[in-house]
Design a protein around this motif. Structure first.
Motif, PDB file in Angstrom:
ATOM      1  N   GLN A  42       0.900  -1.368  -0.213  1.00 55.31           N
ATOM      2  CA  GLN A  42      -0.050  -0.025  -0.524  1.00 55.31           C
ATOM      3  C   GLN A  42       0.671   1.351  -0.498  1.00 55.31           C
ATOM      4  OE1 GLN A  42      -3.497  -0.300  -0.448  1.00 55.31           O
ATOM      5  NE2 GLN A  42      -3.587  -2.561  -0.111  1.00 55.31           N
ATOM      6  N   PRO A  43       0.981   2.182  -0.387  1.00 54.81           N
ATOM      7  CA  PRO A  43       0.944   3.651  -0.490  1.00 54.81           C
ATOM      8  C   PRO A  43       1.413   4.245   1.208  1.00 54.81           C
ATOM      9  CG  PRO A  43      -0.593   3.929  -1.579  1.00 54.81           C
ATOM     10  CD  PRO A  43      -0.960   2.432  -1.551  1.00 54.81           C
ATOM     11  N   LEU A  44       2.153   4.767   1.390  1.00 53.07           N
ATOM     12  CA  LEU A  44       2.954   5.061   3.036  1.00 53.07           C
ATOM     13  C   LEU A  44       1.635   5.943   3.099  1.00 53.07           C
ATOM     14  CD1 LEU A  44       4.371   5.079   4.593  1.00 53.07           C
ATOM     15  CD2 LEU A  44       6.451   6.590   3.797  1.00 53.07           C
ATOM     16  N   GLY A  45       1.129   6.958   2.677  1.00 51.92           N
ATOM     17  CA  GLY A  45       0.582   8.111   2.570  1.00 51.92           C
ATOM     18  C   GLY A  45      -0.473   7.467   3.204  1.00 51.92           C
ATOM     19  N   ARG A  46      -1.316   6.587   2.736  1.00 49.53           N
ATOM     20  CA  ARG A  46      -2.912   6.074   2.646  1.00 49.53           C
ATOM     21  C   ARG A  46      -2.128   4.651   3.866  1.00 49.53           C
ATOM     22  NH1 ARG A  46      -4.648   1.534  -1.569  1.00 49.53           N
ATOM     23  NH2 ARG A  46      -4.553   3.314  -2.981  1.00 49.53           N
ATOM     24  N   LEU A  47      -1.371   4.077   4.023  1.00 52.67           N
ATOM     25  CA  LEU A  47      -1.665   3.855   5.554  1.00 52.67           C
ATOM     26  C   LEU A  47      -0.976   4.663   6.659  1.00 52.67           C
ATOM     27  CD1 LEU A  47       1.532   0.700   4.141  1.00 52.67           C
ATOM     28  CD2 LEU A  47      -1.648   0.491   4.491  1.00 52.67           C
ATOM     29  N   VAL A  48      -0.089   5.915   6.180  1.00 50.57           N
ATOM     30  CA  VAL A  48      -0.177   6.825   7.184  1.00 50.57           C
ATOM     31  C   VAL A  48      -1.727   7.189   7.695  1.00 50.57           C
ATOM     32  CG1 VAL A  48       0.327   9.271   8.712  1.00 50.57           C
ATOM     33  CG2 VAL A  48       1.925   6.888   7.693  1.00 50.57           C
ATOM     34  N   GLY A  49      -2.559   8.215   6.995  1.00 48.79           N
ATOM     35  CA  GLY A  49      -3.682   8.343   6.595  1.00 48.79           C
ATOM     36  C   GLY A  49      -4.359   7.529   7.855  1.00 48.79           C
ATOM     37  N   ARG A  50      -4.444   6.257   7.561  1.00 48.58           N
ATOM     38  CA  ARG A  50      -5.900   5.066   7.896  1.00 48.58           C
ATOM     39  C   ARG A  50      -5.160   4.827   9.466  1.00 48.58           C
ATOM     40  NH1 ARG A  50      -6.103  -0.950   5.367  1.00 48.58           N
ATOM     41  NH2 ARG A  50      -4.073  -0.168   4.941  1.00 48.58           N
ATOM     42  N   LEU A  51      -3.833   4.626   9.647  1.00 43.70           N
ATOM     43  CA  LEU A  51      -3.414   4.259  11.355  1.00 43.70           C
ATOM     44  C   LEU A  51      -4.250   6.232  11.986  1.00 43.70           C
ATOM     45  CD1 LEU A  51      -1.632   3.473  12.839  1.00 43.70           C
ATOM     46  CD2 LEU A  51       0.590   5.494  12.571  1.00 43.70           C
ATOM     47  N   VAL A  52      -3.149   6.722  11.383  1.00 43.55           N
ATOM     48  CA  VAL A  52      -4.635   8.981  11.839  1.00 43.55           C
ATOM     49  C   VAL A  52      -5.247   8.647  12.248  1.00 43.55           C
ATOM     50  CG1 VAL A  52      -4.683  11.117  11.498  1.00 43.55           C
ATOM     51  CG2 VAL A  52      -2.577   9.813  11.181  1.00 43.55           C
ATOM     52  N   SER A  53      -6.278   7.829  11.707  1.00 39.22           N
ATOM     53  CA  SER A  53      -7.642   7.890  11.674  1.00 39.22           C
ATOM     54  C   SER A  53      -8.253   6.871  12.420  1.00 39.22           C
ATOM     55  CB  SER A  53      -8.846   7.842  10.119  1.00 39.22           C
ATOM     56  OG  SER A  53      -8.634   6.808   9.606  1.00 39.22           O
ATOM     57  N   GLU A  54      -7.545   5.995  12.442  1.00 36.28           N
ATOM     58  CA  GLU A  54      -7.572   4.884  13.296  1.00 36.28           C
ATOM     59  C   GLU A  54      -7.414   5.019  14.962  1.00 36.28           C
ATOM     60  OE1 GLU A  54      -5.901   1.709  12.551  1.00 36.28           O
ATOM     61  OE2 GLU A  54      -7.385   0.259  10.436  1.00 36.28           O
ATOM     62  N   ARG A  55      -6.310   5.575  15.414  1.00 40.97           N
ATOM     63  CA  ARG A  55      -5.852   5.994  16.335  1.00 40.97           C
ATOM     64  C   ARG A  55      -6.410   7.786  17.170  1.00 40.97           C
ATOM     65  NH1 ARG A  55      -1.125   3.568  17.902  1.00 40.97           N
ATOM     66  NH2 ARG A  55      -1.544   1.424  16.627  1.00 40.97           N
ATOM     67  N   GLY A  56      -7.323   8.376  15.910  1.00 38.23           N
ATOM     68  CA  GLY A  56      -7.958   9.352  16.489  1.00 38.23           C
ATOM     69  C   GLY A  56      -7.492  10.676  16.772  1.00 38.23           C
ATOM     70  N   TRP A  57      -6.116  10.712  15.166  1.00 36.40           N
ATOM     71  CA  TRP A  57      -5.253  11.993  15.547  1.00 36.40           C
ATOM     72  C   TRP A  57      -5.148  13.012  15.115  1.00 36.40           C
ATOM     73  CZ3 TRP A  57       0.045   7.782  15.798  1.00 36.40           C
ATOM     74  CH2 TRP A  57       0.113   6.714  16.130  1.00 36.40           C
ATOM     75  N   GLN A  58      -6.555  12.532  14.153  1.00 38.13           N
ATOM     76  CA  GLN A  58      -6.528  13.420  13.223  1.00 38.13           C
ATOM     77  C   GLN A  58      -6.799  15.136  13.516  1.00 38.13           C
ATOM     78  OE1 GLN A  58      -7.227  12.092  10.453  1.00 38.13           O
ATOM     79  NE2 GLN A  58      -7.075  14.882   9.618  1.00 38.13           N
ATOM     80  N   GLU A  59      -6.872  15.235  15.330  1.00 33.35           N
ATOM     81  CA  GLU A  59      -6.727  16.585  15.793  1.00 33.35           C
ATOM     82  C   GLU A  59      -5.444  17.283  15.197  1.00 33.35           C
ATOM     83  OE1 GLU A  59      -8.203  19.459  19.540  1.00 33.35           O
ATOM     84  OE2 GLU A  59      -9.324  17.581  18.756  1.00 33.35           O
TER      85      GLU A  59
END
Length: 161
Positions: free
Chosen positions: A48-65
């Motif tokens: 998977q592209p790194l950007g997609r993996l990091v985006g999914r990790l951010v949303s799963e962990r609740g780090w968006q803010e």
């Protein structure tokens, strides 16, 4: 303390049905015992592209803010412009209030006048609601307090003039 943390992690993993530190590998609708090779189409096992993996990790962990607020600090020069970034630096961002430190009192006054425009620029590039207010501070005066002991009063400045 470490043992109690490990026991809590194991209990949480048991509740989820996985081992701690390991994720369950899920294939879409496939029997896990039967080995299938990846075909020409996209598959969950493909890189998977790194950007997609990091985006999914951010949303799963609740780090968006945290990520959006850190963009204000990381992209400060691009958000407000090179001239403003040369004379003002962001200090903190808490509850939508951005604290900015200016190099001089003249720049602090200028930033107070441009405050609405700066908030609009930041909102357009980072997102609405990230920065709601700005608190702008000028430079701090030098401290005359030196050493561990302090005597109340004006101190060495009373002999000037």
């Amino acid at each position: 303390m470490v043992r109690s943390a490990l026991a809590a992690a194991r209990a949480k993993a048991d509740a989820r049905g996985t081992e701690p530190g390991r994720r369950k590998f899920e294939l879409s609708g496939q029997n896990p015992r039967r080995r299938r090779w990846s075909g020409p189409g996209p598959d969950a096992r493909d890189p998977q592209p790194l950007g997609r993996l990091v985006g999914r990790l951010v949303s799963e962990r609740g780090w968006q803010e945290r990520v959006t607020s850190s963009r204000v600090f990381g992209e400060w020069a691009r958000l407000v412009g090179e001239d403003v970034a040369e004379h003002a630096q962001p200090v903190t961002l808490k509850d939508g209030e951005l604290t900015v430190r200016a190099d001089s009192t003249a720049w602090a006054t200028q930033l107070r006048l441009l405050q609405g425009q700066l908030i609009a620029k930041i909102a357009a590039k980072v997102g609405h609601g990230v920065v709601k207010r700005m608190r702008i501070h000028g430079p701090t005066a030098p401290s005359w307090r030196k050493g561990p002991r302090h005597v109340p009063g004006r101190g060495p400045r009373d002999t000037y003039g």
